[in-house]
Design a protein around this motif. Structure first.
Motif, mmCIF file in Angstrom:
data_model
loop_
_atom_site.group_PDB
_atom_site.id
_atom_site.type_symbol
_atom_site.label_atom_id
_atom_site.label_comp_id
_atom_site.label_asym_id
_atom_site.label_seq_id
_atom_site.Cartn_x
_atom_site.Cartn_y
_atom_site.Cartn_z
ATOM 1 N N LEU A 1 28.904 -19.500 0.975
ATOM 2 C CA LEU A 1 30.005 -19.238 0.057
ATOM 3 C C LEU A 1 30.998 -18.315 0.751
ATOM 4 O O LEU A 1 30.630 -17.257 1.260
ATOM 5 C CB LEU A 1 29.511 -18.571 -1.232
ATOM 6 C CG LEU A 1 30.590 -18.420 -2.318
ATOM 7 C CD1 LEU A 1 30.845 -19.761 -2.997
ATOM 8 C CD2 LEU A 1 30.199 -17.368 -3.346
ATOM 9 N N GLY A 2 32.247 -18.744 0.772
ATOM 10 C CA GLY A 2 33.311 -17.914 1.311
ATOM 11 C C GLY A 2 33.905 -17.056 0.210
ATOM 12 O O GLY A 2 34.153 -17.546 -0.898
ATOM 13 N N ILE A 3 34.104 -15.780 0.503
ATOM 14 C CA ILE A 3 34.680 -14.844 -0.474
ATOM 15 C C ILE A 3 35.847 -14.112 0.178
ATOM 16 O O ILE A 3 35.723 -13.570 1.286
ATOM 17 C CB ILE A 3 33.644 -13.817 -0.949
ATOM 18 C CG1 ILE A 3 32.540 -14.505 -1.762
ATOM 19 C CG2 ILE A 3 34.291 -12.714 -1.771
ATOM 20 C CD1 ILE A 3 31.473 -13.556 -2.279
ATOM 21 N N TYR A 4 36.974 -14.100 -0.508
ATOM 22 C CA TYR A 4 38.107 -13.315 -0.031
ATOM 23 C C TYR A 4 37.955 -11.891 -0.541
ATOM 24 O O TYR A 4 37.961 -11.656 -1.742
ATOM 25 C CB TYR A 4 39.421 -13.919 -0.524
ATOM 26 C CG TYR A 4 39.907 -15.045 0.356
ATOM 27 C CD1 TYR A 4 40.661 -14.780 1.497
ATOM 28 C CD2 TYR A 4 39.593 -16.375 0.063
ATOM 29 C CE1 TYR A 4 41.089 -15.808 2.317
ATOM 30 C CE2 TYR A 4 40.018 -17.408 0.882
ATOM 31 C CZ TYR A 4 40.774 -17.119 2.010
ATOM 32 O OH TYR A 4 41.190 -18.129 2.827
ATOM 33 N N GLU B 1 45.259 -6.769 -0.314
ATOM 34 C CA GLU B 1 44.805 -8.142 -0.539
ATOM 35 C C GLU B 1 45.070 -9.110 0.600
ATOM 36 O O GLU B 1 44.440 -10.173 0.654
ATOM 37 C CB GLU B 1 45.486 -8.690 -1.802
ATOM 38 C CG GLU B 1 45.179 -7.895 -3.064
ATOM 39 C CD GLU B 1 46.075 -8.278 -4.228
ATOM 40 O OE1 GLU B 1 46.915 -9.186 -4.072
ATOM 41 O OE2 GLU B 1 45.945 -7.656 -5.297
ATOM 42 N N GLU B 2 45.966 -8.790 1.514
ATOM 43 C CA GLU B 2 46.419 -9.787 2.472
ATOM 44 C C GLU B 2 46.089 -9.487 3.935
ATOM 45 O O GLU B 2 46.051 -10.400 4.748
ATOM 46 C CB GLU B 2 47.947 -9.962 2.364
ATOM 47 C CG GLU B 2 48.430 -10.368 0.987
ATOM 48 C CD GLU B 2 48.093 -11.802 0.636
ATOM 49 O OE1 GLU B 2 47.817 -12.586 1.571
ATOM 50 O OE2 GLU B 2 48.087 -12.141 -0.561
ATOM 51 N N PHE B 3 45.886 -8.234 4.282
ATOM 52 C CA PHE B 3 45.817 -7.867 5.698
ATOM 53 C C PHE B 3 44.508 -7.178 6.072
ATOM 54 O O PHE B 3 43.930 -6.431 5.282
ATOM 55 C CB PHE B 3 46.983 -6.947 6.058
ATOM 56 C CG PHE B 3 48.329 -7.591 5.901
ATOM 57 C CD1 PHE B 3 48.796 -8.492 6.849
ATOM 58 C CD2 PHE B 3 49.121 -7.323 4.790
ATOM 59 C CE1 PHE B 3 50.038 -9.089 6.694
ATOM 60 C CE2 PHE B 3 50.358 -7.912 4.627
ATOM 61 C CZ PHE B 3 50.820 -8.810 5.591
ATOM 62 N N CYS B 4 44.077 -7.442 7.308
ATOM 63 C CA CYS B 4 42.880 -6.796 7.844
ATOM 64 C C CYS B 4 43.234 -5.376 8.285
ATOM 65 O O CYS B 4 44.126 -5.189 9.117
ATOM 66 C CB CYS B 4 42.341 -7.595 9.035
ATOM 67 S SG CYS B 4 40.935 -6.809 9.846
ATOM 68 N N LEU B 5 42.534 -4.403 7.727
ATOM 69 C CA LEU B 5 42.771 -3.004 8.060
ATOM 70 C C LEU B 5 41.644 -2.446 8.922
ATOM 71 O O LEU B 5 41.574 -1.248 9.157
ATOM 72 C CB LEU B 5 42.918 -2.174 6.779
ATOM 73 C CG LEU B 5 43.990 -2.659 5.801
ATOM 74 C CD1 LEU B 5 44.056 -1.754 4.587
ATOM 75 C CD2 LEU B 5 45.351 -2.766 6.483
ATOM 76 N N LYS B 6 40.804 -3.325 9.420
ATOM 77 C CA LYS B 6 39.642 -2.901 10.218
ATOM 78 C C LYS B 6 40.011 -2.856 11.700
ATOM 79 O O LYS B 6 40.348 -1.800 12.215
ATOM 80 C CB LYS B 6 38.468 -3.845 9.961
ATOM 81 C CG LYS B 6 37.186 -3.493 10.696
ATOM 82 C CD LYS B 6 36.053 -4.407 10.252
ATOM 83 C CE LYS B 6 34.760 -4.126 10.993
ATOM 84 N NZ LYS B 6 34.785 -4.720 12.350
ATOM 85 N N ASP B 7 39.957 -3.973 12.363
ATOM 86 C CA ASP B 7 40.216 -3.993 13.806
ATOM 87 C C ASP B 7 41.709 -3.994 14.083
ATOM 88 O O ASP B 7 42.427 -4.904 13.666
ATOM 89 C CB ASP B 7 39.576 -5.222 14.442
ATOM 90 C CG ASP B 7 38.063 -5.233 14.268
ATOM 91 O OD1 ASP B 7 37.465 -4.149 14.397
ATOM 92 O OD2 ASP B 7 37.501 -6.309 13.990
ATOM 93 N N PRO B 8 42.223 -2.995 14.817
ATOM 94 C CA PRO B 8 43.654 -2.970 15.121
ATOM 95 C C PRO B 8 44.028 -4.078 16.106
ATOM 96 O O PRO B 8 43.292 -4.349 17.062
ATOM 97 C CB PRO B 8 43.852 -1.581 15.743
ATOM 98 C CG PRO B 8 42.519 -1.194 16.265
ATOM 99 C CD PRO B 8 41.512 -1.829 15.360
ATOM 100 N N SER B 9 45.141 -4.727 15.863
ATOM 101 C CA SER B 9 45.605 -5.789 16.743
ATOM 102 C C SER B 9 46.261 -5.199 17.988
ATOM 103 O O SER B 9 46.666 -4.030 18.012
ATOM 104 C CB SER B 9 46.615 -6.674 16.011
ATOM 105 O OG SER B 9 47.798 -5.931 15.727
ATOM 106 N N ASP B 10 46.387 -6.010 19.033
ATOM 107 C CA ASP B 10 47.106 -5.579 20.235
ATOM 108 C C ASP B 10 48.557 -5.237 19.892
ATOM 109 O O ASP B 10 49.141 -4.318 20.479
ATOM 110 C CB ASP B 10 47.068 -6.675 21.299
ATOM 111 C CG ASP B 10 45.694 -6.822 21.926
ATOM 112 O OD1 ASP B 10 44.822 -5.977 21.641
ATOM 113 O OD2 ASP B 10 45.489 -7.772 22.687
ATOM 114 N N GLU B 11 49.110 -6.005 18.952
ATOM 115 C CA GLU B 11 50.503 -5.772 18.568
ATOM 116 C C GLU B 11 50.690 -4.382 17.962
ATOM 117 O O GLU B 11 51.697 -3.711 18.218
ATOM 118 C CB GLU B 11 50.959 -6.848 17.590
ATOM 119 C CG GLU B 11 51.100 -8.244 18.178
ATOM 120 C CD GLU B 11 49.774 -8.970 18.358
ATOM 121 O OE1 GLU B 11 49.774 -10.033 18.998
ATOM 122 O OE2 GLU B 11 48.735 -8.464 17.864
#
Length: 535
Positions: free
Chosen positions: A210-213, A252-262
């Motif tokens: 089961l996928g959960i957002y 609700e929309e963005f990952c706040l865990k792993d920082p992106s290279d950007e």
């Protein structure tokens, strides 16, 4: 005599066939060398324009030597060197075919290479290591992740259900309960999650996921908004094009865990302190430390000007989490059950929280809505098609989840095959998950054997693979009688140890060489009798 270009199976009558054969015969005379492909091209037709005409030879099955989850990523990339970009992307994946990304390793890499998938962070087991390598491969190849006009997603493996609820169009389900499974004093917080699928009509099979957002916790969102000095009510536009406040978008929309290279590059371009520049540059080169998140980057950068708009542009999307389903619909109807371990830990004096697990354990009350979709099982991870076949299941900790579903299914279908479960955790008194249910299955005879390993209860740590060794002769006997062997849980340690132990048992009990034992296991895998759901 006119050469026949049109096969008898083609859907033309005699008059049409005669005209076409004459036409192509004439064209053949006008083409140097009488090349049939050139004739077709000159006629404005492709080789497959007519049924059965000049069918291309089938491509030989491709070998993927890097598709081995025991190999480090450096070795996998070396094996894929010189291959097309989609194969090098595949080598960067975790090689588990776990389905967490909504694809398999091969199809996810092909979707990225073709531009059908724009999200480069879906490989959960591969984590930062994989996403960094994907970006490197794309940069080296000069390819873009998504050509203009190409939609993201779209693969059949992308979690589509018969009812149309998918990873991209999830169902708004309601939480029934989040019940603690650990006893008082346990170091863990594991929950039995029950979700109401309502009148969605969603159907799933045992072995599916089961996928959960998830949503991010409010405290983290508030701290990030404060760090960039923005108005939490600032209206923003989400990747889906929906207007939301900045706070809601971050939640609700963005990952706040792993920082992106950007994000690291943005921070690096704004800071002036040499030591901070060195730190950020090192993270860009080697990756951020484990547990280092988006807020850490902002706090490291300090009081530098970063607007909400440019900040959001650096963030990765918040991906759904996939959990092994812990129920059979034959028993629970329009519900779906999960077994979820709550993830929290302290880093540098700040409590870090797993987005989905703490949402399910703490932030949602019964009756609250959550977005879900089903993901079909992969590689035959389900009960044997023959109900008389024995099953051996190895599922320590939350890895027990799918095996509850397996047992419920075997019970509901009155399957006659024997069932053997290896379960382990830290302490029997506090961490014996589903003890009452398992004891009931033992009492009725549905569960033939239950072997447990509680690693912190004795002077020496004992794990499920140790119990396997202690019962080597019987385990070998079950395999010889056609048993299916299943493993669910941690890929990096437990699954590796169980695999090594299985091969050792087969070698010793079967009187086989190490290579012959490995071949035996490979044959079990090919026959879908050795299947793993690891992450």
């Amino acid at each position: 005599m006119t050469t026949s270009f049109i096969p008898e199976s083609a859907p033309f009558n005699d008059e049409q066939r005669a005209w076409l054969n004459g036409f192509f015969s004439g064209m053949m005379g006008m083409q140097p060398g009488g090349d049939a492909s050139a004739v077709m091209n000159a006629a404005g037709l492709s080789a497959d324009a007519l049924p059965g005409v000049m069918e291309p030879e089938k491509e030989e099955e491709e070998d993927f030597p890097w598709h081995d989850d025991s190999l480090p990523i450096v070795d996998r990339m070396e094996l894929a060197e010189g291959r097309p970009v989609e194969r090098r992307l595949m080598a960067a994946m975790a090689q588990l075919d776990c389905g967490s990304c909504g694809y398999l390793c091969k199809s996810y890499s092909e979707a990225i290479a073709s531009g059908e998938e724009t999200n480069l962070t879906l490989c959960s087991p591969g984590g930062k290591e994989t996403s960094k390598m994907i970006k490197k491969v794309l940069k080296e190849s000069g390819d873009t992740a998504a050509p203009a006009g190409k939609p993201a997603g779209g693969a059949a493996a992308n979690g589509t259900s018969q009812q149309g609820y998918t990873r991209k169009t999830p169902y708004d389900a309601k939480l029934i309960e989040s019940r603690p499974l650990n006893g008082e004093g346990s170091a863990k917080d594991t929950r039995h999650i029950a979700i109401d699928l309502g009148d969605s009509g969603i159907q799933y099979e045992v072995g599916d996921a089961l996928g959960i957002y998830p949503t991010n916790c409010n405290e983290l969102v508030e701290a990030i908004v404060h760090a960039i000095g923005a108005d939490p009510n600032l209206l923003t536009v989400t990747p889906a094009g929906d207007p939301k406040s900045l706070a809601n978008a971050l939640g609700e929309e963005f990952c706040l865990k792993d920082p992106s290279d950007e994000l690291l590059e943005l921070a690096l371009s704004r800071v002036s302190d040499p030591a901070t520049k060195t730190q950020l540059s090192q993270m860009l080169e080697e990756g951020a430390p484990d547990g280092f998140d988006v807020l850490d980057v902002l706090q490291l950068a300090g009081d530098v000007p970063i607007s909400a708009t440019e900040f959001l542009e650096t963030l990765s999307p918040l991906n759904p989490r996939l959990y092994s389903i812990a129920s059979s619909q034959a028993c629970v109807g329009n519900q779906v059950h999960l077994t979820v371990g709550k993830v929290t830990y302290d880093r540098n004096g700040r409590l870090r929280k797993g987005a989905a697990s703490t949402m399910l354990a703490d932030r949602l009350e019964p009756g609250a809505t959550l977005r879900v979709f089903t993901q079909a099982n992969h590689g035959g991870f389900t009960v044997p098609a023959d109900p008389a076949k024995p099953m051996i299941m190895v599922g320590p900790g939350t890895g027990i989840a799918p095996f509850l579903a397996f047992l419920q299914e075997r019970d509901a279908t009155k399957a006659t095959g024997k069932n053997w479960l290896f379960f382990g955790d830290q302490h029997a008194a506090t961490d014996f998950l589903y003890q009452q249910e398992l004891q009931s299955y033992l009492d009725t005879g549905l569960l033939t054997r239950l072997d447990t390993a509680f690693s912190r209860d004795g002077t020496e740590k004992v794990y499920v693979q140790d119990r396997m060794k202690q019962n080597a002769a019987e385990l070998w006997s079950w395999l010889q009688s056609g048993a299916h062997f299943y493993v669910c849980g941690d890929a990096s340690r437990m699954a590796v140890d169980v695999d090594r132990t299985l091969k050792s048992i087969i070698a010793s009990e079967g009187g086989l060489s190490d290579q012959a034992a490995a071949d035996y296991v490979a044959k079990l895998s090919k026959e879908k009798r050795y299947v793993r759901d690891v992450y």
